[in-house]
Design a protein around this motif. Structure first.
Motif, PDB file in Angstrom:
ATOM      1  N   THR A  20     -10.143  -0.243   3.808  1.00 39.53           N
ATOM      2  CA  THR A  20      -9.785   0.825   2.634  1.00 39.53           C
ATOM      3  C   THR A  20     -11.022   1.855   2.548  1.00 39.53           C
ATOM      4  O   THR A  20     -11.997   1.520   2.904  1.00 39.53           O
ATOM      5  CB  THR A  20      -9.460   0.194   1.511  1.00 39.53           C
ATOM      6  OG1 THR A  20     -10.768  -0.261   0.748  1.00 39.53           O
ATOM      7  CG2 THR A  20      -8.484  -0.985   1.639  1.00 39.53           C
ATOM      8  N   LYS A  55     -10.551   2.464   9.155  1.00 39.60           N
ATOM      9  CA  LYS A  55     -10.235   3.229   7.803  1.00 39.60           C
ATOM     10  C   LYS A  55      -9.179   4.162   8.128  1.00 39.60           C
ATOM     11  O   LYS A  55      -8.037   4.424   7.317  1.00 39.60           O
ATOM     12  CB  LYS A  55     -11.343   3.900   7.320  1.00 39.60           C
ATOM     13  CG  LYS A  55     -12.345   3.018   6.768  1.00 39.60           C
ATOM     14  CD  LYS A  55     -13.426   3.659   6.091  1.00 39.60           C
ATOM     15  CE  LYS A  55     -14.195   2.871   5.132  1.00 39.60           C
ATOM     16  NZ  LYS A  55     -15.173   3.427   4.178  1.00 39.60           N
ATOM     17  N   SER A 112      -5.870   2.261   8.221  1.00 37.53           N
ATOM     18  CA  SER A 112      -5.620   1.694   6.908  1.00 37.53           C
ATOM     19  C   SER A 112      -5.794   0.042   7.042  1.00 37.53           C
ATOM     20  O   SER A 112      -5.505  -0.578   6.130  1.00 37.53           O
ATOM     21  CB  SER A 112      -4.360   1.916   6.391  1.00 37.53           C
ATOM     22  OG  SER A 112      -4.214   3.423   6.177  1.00 37.53           O
ATOM     23  N   TYR A 116       2.084   3.254   8.618  1.00 34.43           N
ATOM     24  CA  TYR A 116       1.759   1.934   8.384  1.00 34.43           C
ATOM     25  C   TYR A 116       2.531   1.172   9.407  1.00 34.43           C
ATOM     26  O   TYR A 116       2.208   0.507  10.314  1.00 34.43           O
ATOM     27  CB  TYR A 116       2.042   1.209   7.247  1.00 34.43           C
ATOM     28  CG  TYR A 116       1.188   1.870   6.108  1.00 34.43           C
ATOM     29  CD1 TYR A 116      -0.207   2.264   6.200  1.00 34.43           C
ATOM     30  CD2 TYR A 116       1.608   1.887   4.617  1.00 34.43           C
ATOM     31  CE1 TYR A 116      -1.232   2.737   5.389  1.00 34.43           C
ATOM     32  CE2 TYR A 116       0.318   2.374   3.573  1.00 34.43           C
ATOM     33  CZ  TYR A 116      -0.709   2.767   4.091  1.00 34.43           C
ATOM     34  OH  TYR A 116      -1.604   3.248   3.063  1.00 34.43           O
ATOM     35  N   ARG A 175       0.842  -1.170  -0.098  1.00 34.81           N
ATOM     36  CA  ARG A 175      -0.099  -0.017   0.047  1.00 34.81           C
ATOM     37  C   ARG A 175       0.961   1.407   0.010  1.00 34.81           C
ATOM     38  O   ARG A 175       0.385   2.314  -0.761  1.00 34.81           O
ATOM     39  CB  ARG A 175      -0.900   0.014   1.198  1.00 34.81           C
ATOM     40  CG  ARG A 175      -2.002  -1.156   1.228  1.00 34.81           C
ATOM     41  CD  ARG A 175      -2.892  -1.011   2.281  1.00 34.81           C
ATOM     42  NE  ARG A 175      -3.922  -2.260   2.213  1.00 34.81           N
ATOM     43  CZ  ARG A 175      -4.779  -2.541   3.086  1.00 34.81           C
ATOM     44  NH1 ARG A 175      -4.951  -1.742   4.225  1.00 34.81           N
ATOM     45  NH2 ARG A 175      -5.718  -3.537   2.886  1.00 34.81           N
TER      46      ARG A 175
END
Length: 813
Positions: free
Chosen positions: A688, A682, A685, A665, A648
């Motif tokens: 999505t 969300k 993450s 992340y 991602r």
């Protein structure tokens, strides 16, 4: 309460005005702005994310009444006084448009009396609406029509509450305190009466009448503190004042000790002291006889506790009634009088037995409603016992049971609930569930004792999972393991499920018949000592050390892979092979030839979260709690979670540099962040932007099917495999480690935290390669497996696992 209702409305993305009295000086909106500010600090959090507070539009009655003209639903939630409400109605009524629904959020005032205070033209669109506290979390909303309420308007309101706000709606009659509070408050008063009768302390009553009998941990008196003793006293007083003809009237008065606490300002949790209070680390509980507090130290009798843990409700209740211990007699007495009360009052307060049971379950968090408990325990036998106690003068009231009680016990259902409906006194028959269109979205509604759920047609089934369908070419897989943990049998089954879905179905949905989605590893199996058939190896000494210090190499909330058997056999290679098998299933979910949809409700931790992240789409309830929490026990995600975040970051790479995104992340994984709502998921993450949030958990499968079908209808093809994933490389690892060094030196993290963080950085940055290098998914998955095994072999990770298994809390070593 009004602010909390507003909070839940914006949780559901509904444009919301919150009115308050104008401030006497300065900014006229000062009062309402203060109320919105409090929402950000309250626990449990009324808002799904703090940012939602900014979506509530502040307003006051002096400047902003014109804004009401654009509102479709207007909910009044001021003080429980008829005169004050009438004054407010007079002020706001001229500004409501001719289709607006106007509702009073009251816990017990007469809706018909309130209706008389609104203009005649507004009365068809006026009703009572009773949210339970806290509105975000409590499923129940009671809707109370007046004699003037329009049926179509009520149907519109019910559909809005069910789908948009995710609520369980019960239509209540206009009687004091309606259904849930009428029954729930009587239960509290009954517990108080019988506690005194059998000489039981309040803390002991909470231990007896909490989780041991299927009620919340807060039970009776802790619940009172949470609700607020002033509110509780008000509701009790309402019952006492309005129910003079109630056969139990003498018990409905506010107890003297409760009145004194309210007068002293000891209102429970909101004032810091109530029936309980905390002195240092010690919990103290009120002694109502003296008015003093004593340390909480009561214990449930071991025989009584063993009796309560029996799975057969028939045998359990027979033993309770026969046992001579005061604790057992107390438990029989509170159930007997509750059953008696509900039977006598059912016709007056509810349309049917289903509405009463669901109202109590949804409003007070009980696992079963009163009639369900009665029916499960043997309706006819319990009825005989109640009648005998009434005749002997042992029950709280001497009013006989209604005739219908005996009749339903002789019927086919042997109780009030059956597949075709629940008993309705007015019709003297079983009444089916509501036929409103909104309930077609609930494929499997919250069922009662006496009802069964037919979960489609089985494709194949193992001890670990079941694959099934409902005739629409959409395959569904549901786990059968405890808490839907993912062990090797689940992994093997999932490989078969995906292959079967590709051959014969248009899509695959992961949905559990009950929450949670998945808690992680199968601890029961993980802690079993396997039979040793091979001779001891050099690795056995390492295995013994793990067994001695950890009793397991897996944490339920951190790993979704059962590796204990392989470890105990002394075959480290098998551990890595099992991790590889998990990764294969994750990758198969991602690259299946049919779309895959995860329908998520409740907890989705560790490997459960990784399954969600690898599906084409997730549909999650607002109350989804999801996270990669492996770092909390000294491990890292190895089912593709680290790989997924690295990919991602690469997709979002700025000028070919993934690191700006990778930092976010990395923090999520290294700090084992748990999203406490789907909205937070969300933001972190785990979910999505394309994933869907559903407010009502009973609509989850319906929406997941719609999403799966939509993907299939557009000619679904799986995503192309990522063969050139740009990574941050050794430069990214060094940057992260630099930050970790500073945190370690500052005492914010331990040496082992530094090691774990470094391993996570190594994997997510792509290992020892030059920044900007391009790798494939297999490269990242290999890094995951290696780093996981290395961390598992450390003594400190083993100690963390052992501590968490023993205490349920993380260890920082």
């Amino acid at each position: 309460m009004g602010a909390q209702i507003a909070a839940h409305l914006v949780n559901a993305n509904i444009e919301t005005l919150l009115f308050e009295l104008p401030a006497p000086s300065g900014d006229a909106n000062a009062n309402v702005i203060k109320a919105i500010g409090k929402l950000k600090k309250q626990e449990p959090a009324p808002l799904s994310t703090i940012a939602k507070a900014g979506s509530i539009e502040p307003a006051n009655y002096e400047q902003h009444l014109e804004k009401l003209r654009d509102c479709d639903v207007v909910i009044e939630a001021i003080a429980e006084r008829l005169d004050l409400k009438a004054q407010l109605y007079e002020k706001v009524a001229p500004f409501l448009h001719d289709r607006a629904i106007f509702a009073s959020n009251t816990s017990g005032l007469s809706i018909n009396k309130l209706a008389e205070t609104v203009p005649e033209s507004l009365r068809p669109r006026f009703c009572g609406i009773h949210f339970f506290n806290p509105p975000r979390y409590m499923h129940l909303v009671e809707v109370i029509p007046s004699a003037h309420s329009d049926g179509e308007a009520l149907d519109v309101l019910e559909a809005f509450l069910v789908t948009a706000l995710g609520k369980g709606v019960i239509r209540a009659k206009d009687t004091p305190n309606f259904i849930a509070n009428r029954v729930g408050i009587f239960s509290i008063l009954s517990n108080i009466h019988h506690a005194q009768q059998y000489g039981l302390r309040f803390d002991l009553v909470d231990k007896l009448a909490g989780t041991l009998i299927g009620r919340p941990k807060s039970a009776t008196f802790r619940t009172a503190d949470l609700v607020g003793l002033d509110i509780l006293a008000h509701v009790m007083q309402t019952m006492h004042d309005e129910l003079a003809d109630d056969p139990w009237h003498e018990y409905l008065a506010v107890p003297d000790w409760l009145q004194k606490l309210v007068e002293q300002g000891a209102l429970g949790q909101k004032s810091g002291q109530g029936i309980y209070y905390k002195q240092g680390k010690e919990i103290h509980v009120l002694d109502p006889a003296t008015g003093d507090y004593r340390p909480s130290a009561s214990e449930v009798d071991s025989e009584v506790e063993a009796l309560l843990k029996q799975k057969d409700p028939v045998a359990k209740f027979a033993a309770l009634r026969a046992h001579t211990h005061p604790q057992a007699q107390f438990l029989w007495a509170i159930h007997r009088d509750l059953f008696h009360y509900c039977a006598v009052h059912l016709a007056a307060i509810a349309a049917n037995a289903r509405d009463l049971d669901l109202a109590v379950r949804w409003g007070f968090g009980w696992q079963q409603g009163p009639f369900e408990i009665w029916q499960a325990a043997g309706w006819r036998t319990v009825t005989e016992w109640i009648n005998a106690d009434i005749d002997a003068g042992q029950s709280m009231a001497q009013t006989p049971l209604p005739d219908w009680v005996q009749a339903v016990g002789q019927g086919p259902a042997q109780g009030v609930h059956a597949q075709e409906g629940s008993y309705a006194p007015a019709a003297d028959s079983l009444q089916p569930r509501s036929q409103l269109p909104v309930y077609r979205r609930q494929l499997f509604p919250d069922r009662l004792v006496g009802e069964t759920a037919a979960y489609g047609e089985t494709v194949f089934e193992t001890d670990a999972l079941r694959m099934w369908h409902t005739g629409d070419q959409l395959a569904i897989v549901s786990f059968k393991t405890k808490k839907h943990t993912i062990d090797d049998t689940v992994l093997q089954g999932m490989q078969q499920v995906i292959a079967e879905a590709e051959r014969h179905f248009r899509a695959l949905i992961l949905w559990q018949t009950e929450p949670p989605f998945s808690l992680g590893a199968n601890l029961q199996k993980a802690t079993e000592r396997p039979k040793r058939e091979a001779p001891p190896s050099a690795f056995d000494e390492f295995v013994k050390k793990i067994k001695k210090t950890a009793q397991s190499t897996i944490l339920q909330a951190a790993r979704s892979l059962d590796m204990a058997d392989a470890l105990m056999a002394g075959k480290l290679a098998e551990v890595e092979a099992m991790i590889a098998r998990f990764q294969q299933v994750s990758q198969s979910l991602r690259y299946s030839m049919v779309p895959t949809v995860a329908a998520v409700d409740g907890l989705a931790l560790g490997g459960g979260c990784e399954f969600v992240m690898h599906c084409d789409r997730a549909v999650a309830t607002l109350e989804t709690y999801i996270g990669l929490v492996e770092a909390g026990v000294g491990l890292l995600p190895a089912g593709g979670g680290c790989k997924e975040f690295a990919m991602r970051a690469a997709r979002h790479a700025i000028d070919g540099d993934p690191f700006p995104y990778l930092k976010h992340y990395f923090e999520t994984v290294a700090m084992a962040k748990l999203a406490k709502s789907a909205e937070q998921a969300k933001a972190l993450s785990y979910l999505t932007p394309a994933d869907t949030i559903v407010m009502n958990r009973f609509e989850l499968l319906h929406v997941a099917k719609a999403q799966a079908l939509a993907l299939a209808e557009v000619g679904y093809r799986p995503p192309l495999r990522s063969r050139e994933i740009v990574v941050a490389g050794s430069t990214g690892v060094a940057t992260i480690k630099g930050t970790l060094v500073n945190m370690r030196e500052g005492g914010f993290i331990s040496e082992h935290d530094y090691l774990i963080g470094g391993k996570i950085a190594h994997v997510m940055c792509g290992g020892d390669v030059v920044a900007g290098s391009r790798v494939d998914e297999d490269w990242l998955l290999e890094l995951e497996r290696a780093a996981f095994i290395e961390l598992l072999a450390t003594e400190k990770t083993q100690a963390r696992i052992a501590h968490t298994l023993k205490t349920g809390k993380p260890l920082r070593n």
